[in-house]
Motif scaffolding. Structure first.
Motif, short mmCIF file in Angstrom:
data_model
loop_
_atom_site.label_atom_id
_atom_site.label_comp_id
_atom_site.label_asym_id
_atom_site.label_seq_id
_atom_site.Cartn_x
_atom_site.Cartn_y
_atom_site.Cartn_z
N PRO A 159 0.67 -1.28 -0.06
CA PRO A 159 0.09 -0.02 0.01
C PRO A 159 0.70 1.52 -0.05
O PRO A 159 1.93 1.13 0.27
N GLY A 160 0.12 2.45 -0.27
CA GLY A 160 0.76 3.67 -0.30
C GLY A 160 1.05 4.08 1.17
O GLY A 160 0.49 3.65 2.03
N PRO A 161 1.82 5.22 0.98
CA PRO A 161 2.18 5.78 2.39
C PRO A 161 1.20 6.32 3.09
O PRO A 161 1.02 6.11 4.41
N GLU A 162 -0.09 6.83 2.78
CA GLU A 162 -1.23 7.27 3.47
C GLU A 162 -1.84 6.23 4.23
O GLU A 162 -2.13 6.41 5.29
N ALA A 163 -2.09 5.15 3.65
CA ALA A 163 -2.59 3.93 4.28
C ALA A 163 -1.78 3.13 5.25
O ALA A 163 -2.19 3.08 6.24
N VAL A 164 -0.44 3.41 5.09
CA VAL A 164 0.51 2.80 6.08
C VAL A 164 0.41 3.51 7.40
O VAL A 164 0.52 3.10 8.37
N GLN A 165 0.49 4.82 6.93
CA GLN A 165 0.46 5.91 7.88
C GLN A 165 -0.56 5.74 9.11
O GLN A 165 -0.55 5.87 10.34
N ARG A 166 -1.80 5.37 8.46
CA ARG A 166 -3.04 5.25 9.22
C ARG A 166 -2.85 4.17 10.20
O ARG A 166 -3.15 4.19 11.41
N GLU A 167 -2.18 3.02 9.67
CA GLU A 167 -2.01 1.77 10.24
C GLU A 167 -1.08 2.09 11.47
O GLU A 167 -1.18 1.62 12.56
N VAL A 168 0.09 2.75 11.51
CA VAL A 168 1.24 3.07 12.36
C VAL A 168 0.49 3.86 13.48
O VAL A 168 0.76 3.63 14.49
N GLU A 169 -0.16 5.07 13.14
CA GLU A 169 -0.59 5.91 14.07
C GLU A 169 -1.75 5.22 14.98
O GLU A 169 -1.89 5.74 16.11
N SER A 170 -2.34 4.30 14.25
CA SER A 170 -3.38 3.74 15.18
C SER A 170 -2.73 2.97 16.34
O SER A 170 -3.18 2.82 17.46
N ILE A 171 -1.68 2.28 15.85
CA ILE A 171 -0.76 1.51 16.98
C ILE A 171 -0.17 2.52 17.97
O ILE A 171 -0.13 2.02 19.13
N LEU A 172 0.35 3.57 17.45
CA LEU A 172 0.92 4.59 18.59
C LEU A 172 -0.13 5.30 19.29
O LEU A 172 0.31 5.35 20.54
N GLN A 173 -1.05 5.55 18.79
CA GLN A 173 -2.32 5.89 19.62
C GLN A 173 -2.80 4.92 20.72
O GLN A 173 -3.18 5.31 22.08
N THR A 174 -2.91 3.61 20.39
CA THR A 174 -3.13 2.83 21.39
C THR A 174 -2.21 2.53 22.34
O THR A 174 -2.36 2.70 23.71
N VAL A 175 -0.97 2.54 22.04
CA VAL A 175 0.07 2.35 23.01
C VAL A 175 0.20 3.60 24.05
O VAL A 175 0.28 3.56 25.42
N ASP A 176 -0.02 4.91 23.45
CA ASP A 176 -0.28 6.01 24.34
C ASP A 176 -1.18 5.83 25.40
O ASP A 176 -1.24 6.19 26.47
N ARG A 177 -2.43 5.50 24.78
CA ARG A 177 -3.90 5.45 25.60
C ARG A 177 -3.59 4.39 26.69
O ARG A 177 -4.06 4.72 27.71
N GLN A 178 -2.87 3.51 26.34
CA GLN A 178 -2.69 2.46 27.37
C GLN A 178 -1.58 2.47 28.41
O GLN A 178 -1.64 2.41 29.70
N MET A 179 -0.53 3.10 28.02
CA MET A 179 0.79 3.02 28.78
C MET A 179 1.40 4.34 29.21
O MET A 179 2.24 4.32 29.93
N SER A 180 0.92 5.28 28.73
CA SER A 180 1.54 6.62 28.96
C SER A 180 1.35 7.24 30.48
O SER A 180 0.03 7.07 31.01
N THR A 181 2.22 7.54 31.14
CA THR A 181 2.29 8.09 32.47
C THR A 181 1.84 9.63 32.58
O THR A 181 1.81 10.18 33.58
N TYR A 182 1.91 10.15 31.09
CA TYR A 182 1.80 11.75 31.03
C TYR A 182 0.13 11.95 30.93
O TYR A 182 -0.04 13.20 30.54
N ARG A 183 -0.71 11.19 30.83
CA ARG A 183 -2.04 11.52 30.69
C ARG A 183 -2.96 10.40 31.84
O ARG A 183 -2.67 9.42 32.02
N SER A 184 -3.50 11.17 32.69
CA SER A 184 -4.35 10.56 33.71
C SER A 184 -5.26 9.66 33.34
O SER A 184 -5.83 8.77 34.21
N ASP A 185 -5.77 9.62 32.01
CA ASP A 185 -6.72 8.85 31.35
C ASP A 185 -6.27 7.34 31.00
O ASP A 185 -7.07 6.60 30.62
N SER A 186 -4.92 7.36 30.89
CA SER A 186 -4.31 6.11 30.51
C SER A 186 -4.65 4.91 31.29
O SER A 186 -4.86 4.90 32.60
N ASP A 187 -4.50 3.68 30.89
CA ASP A 187 -4.90 2.42 31.50
C ASP A 187 -3.91 2.26 32.71
O ASP A 187 -4.23 1.93 33.84
#
Length: 336
Positions: free
Chosen positions: A47-75
């Protein structure tokens, strides 16, 4: 996430023509308080870069939402706010990292510990830090009572604690994210890529012109970016941990952001940085921190005993000396 990894990526050209019309695509952006970057070889079947970027950023957003100590709403922050003798359902990814952290803690006799967040904050390096200064003995002793991986327990899909411990995934979360990205790229049919997030990276294959992915390991200086060594990367993760950019000085002494959980204090030895190569970026991430904490002698002995591919940079006078083991040299040897 930890922004102190000193890996400079040699980008080369933005777009390179290769055999069969293959091209080198790249994109990047902000993530986890730092940045990420992806390069991959695009073929007619990928696939082209736009489609790949969406996949990559979805992973990064999930990791941030689950594991970040800089946001009070993370898991993990919601777990950190719980009192002792509490349990919370957790995603499989967090339970995986807790198990990895326990493995690294046991291997280092407690030097590496995911529950050091109270100490990181106390010394002024964490998300809840109030001031940067050396704590008094009583305050340090009180914080150390809230530290210890042995206070964590996994019960089915729940993470439990028997003391008011707080987890900090900064030493392994970015490596985990890179592994997830690499898996996703492979699932999309991408065989040649260089994936990097907050300095942790993994590469596979070659660029369209047949050249290897090349990574520069920086000299551990806080004033200039100078390449200490350039390596070829194919099929493994690369992580560098250093103590030279995030620190403070008080009464003529230098205090690093890297803490030894056994003492509750920053490391004081002459090991300035460690680079680890491993098939898993997660393990490279954790092991580079573990070796940095252990220091130039104990860390070297650990790397040799466990066949960890490692490159050490030690302070000596006004300069640095380097040391790499056979496992490191074999992985980075130039291949035809």
């Amino acid at each position: 996430m930890d922004n102190l990894r000193q890996l400079a990526i040699f980008w080369g050209c933005v777009l390179l023509a290769g055999c069969g019309g293959d091209t080198l695509e790249h994109f990047g952006g902000p993530t986890m308080g730092s940045t990420y970057s992806i390069q991959y070889v695009r073929t007619s079947a990928t696939p082209g870069p736009e489609a790949v970027q969406r996949e990559v950023e979805s992973i990064l957003q999930t990791v941030d939402r689950q594991m970040s100590t800089y946001r009070s709403d993370s898991d993990i922050e919601r777990f950190n706010q719980l009192p002792a003798h509490s349990c919370q359902p957790m995603p499989a990814s967090i339970l995986q990292l807790v198990r990895t952290g326990e493995q690294l803690s046991q291997a280092s006799d407690g030097a590496f510990d995911l529950t050091v967040e109270p100490l990181i904050n106390l010394w002024g390096f964490g998300p809840q830090a109030r001031q940067v200064k050396v704590p008094d003995a009583a305050t340090l002793a009180q914080a150390r009572e809230q530290v210890g991986y042995q206070h964590l327990r996994i019960d089915g899909q729940q993470l439990c604690k028997d003391a008011a411990v707080e987890i900090d995934f900064n030493s392994i979360a970015a490596g985990y994210a890179v592994d997830r990205i690499a898996e996703r790229l492979a699932a999309l049919g991408i065989r040649s890529y260089l994936a990097e997030a907050t300095g942790e990276l993994k590469a596979a294959g070659r660029k369209p012109d047949g050249s290897a992915w090349r990574i520069a390991l920086e000299e551990p200086r806080d004033d200039l970016q100078v390449a200490e060594k350039i390596i070829n990367v194919d099929g493994f993760g690369v992580s560098t941990s250093g103590d030279y950019r995030n620190y403070f000085q008080q009464d003529g002494r230098r205090y690093s952001h890297t803490l030894d959980a056994r003492t509750g204090a920053p490391i004081t030895h002459q090991l300035a940085s460690v680079t680890v190569l491993h098939p898993s970026a997660l393990m490279a991430d954790g092991l580079s921190t573990l070796l940095l904490i252990l220091g130039p002698q104990q860390g070297w002995e650990y790397a040799e005993q466990h066949q960890v591919a490692a490159f050490f940079v030690m302070r000596e006078g006004d300069g640095f000396v380097t040391r790499s083991n056979n496992a490191f040299e074999q992985l980075t040897a130039v291949k035809p």
